[in-house]
Design a protein around this motif. Sequence first.
Motif, PDB file in Angstrom:
ATOM      1  N   UNK A 137      -0.967   3.153  -6.785  1.00  0.00           N
ATOM      2  CA  UNK A 137       0.252   2.584  -7.364  1.00  0.00           C
ATOM      3  C   UNK A 137       0.687   1.373  -6.552  1.00  0.00           C
ATOM      4  N   UNK A 138       1.327   0.420  -7.226  1.00  0.00           N
ATOM      5  CA  UNK A 138       1.852  -0.744  -6.524  1.00  0.00           C
ATOM      6  C   UNK A 138       3.015  -0.318  -5.636  1.00  0.00           C
ATOM      7  N   UNK A 139       3.367  -1.157  -4.713  1.00  0.00           N
ATOM      8  CA  UNK A 139       4.415  -0.835  -3.752  1.00  0.00           C
ATOM      9  C   UNK A 139       5.727  -0.466  -4.436  1.00  0.00           C
ATOM     10  N   UNK A 140       6.095  -1.196  -5.469  1.00  0.00           N
ATOM     11  CA  UNK A 140       7.353  -0.919  -6.170  1.00  0.00           C
ATOM     12  C   UNK A 140       7.175   0.056  -7.322  1.00  0.00           C
ATOM     13  N   UNK A 141       5.952   0.499  -7.581  1.00  0.00           N
ATOM     14  CA  UNK A 141       5.701   1.494  -8.616  1.00  0.00           C
ATOM     15  C   UNK A 141       5.664   0.955 -10.036  1.00  0.00           C
ATOM     16  N   UNK A 142       5.654  -0.353 -10.192  1.00  0.00           N
ATOM     17  CA  UNK A 142       5.654  -0.943 -11.533  1.00  0.00           C
ATOM     18  C   UNK A 142       4.253  -0.932 -12.168  1.00  0.00           C
TER      19      UNK A 142
END
Length: 105
Positions: free
Chosen positions: A67-72
């Motif tokens: 997952x990306x750092x911000x969860x997007x």
Amino acid sequence: MTQDGTDKPDAPGEEKKPLVEYPSVYEYKVMGKATVEETPGFEEHVRSLFRRKLGSEVSPDSIHVQHSRKGKFVSLSVSVLLISEEQRRAIYAELHQDPRIVYYL
């Protein structure tokens, strides 16, 4: 510099070496938008796409989810055994046409 990374120019009539030798394990990176509810759905969607193009099941062990750092976004690394350049290109064409896929490598 030539395509294979050497400084030697290709001789006329000399056959070029392919960049990938087949059969070969090849890794695709596939990215899409993620929400908590959709992540398992996106992973299964991508597995299904590969299953259709390869004609065989893709092992869950062959897929790494990040997952990306911000969860997007969610990124999948999918390792598969390819038997030809045509098969590799057909998968890329399918990834390109899929509206759920934001980016692929």
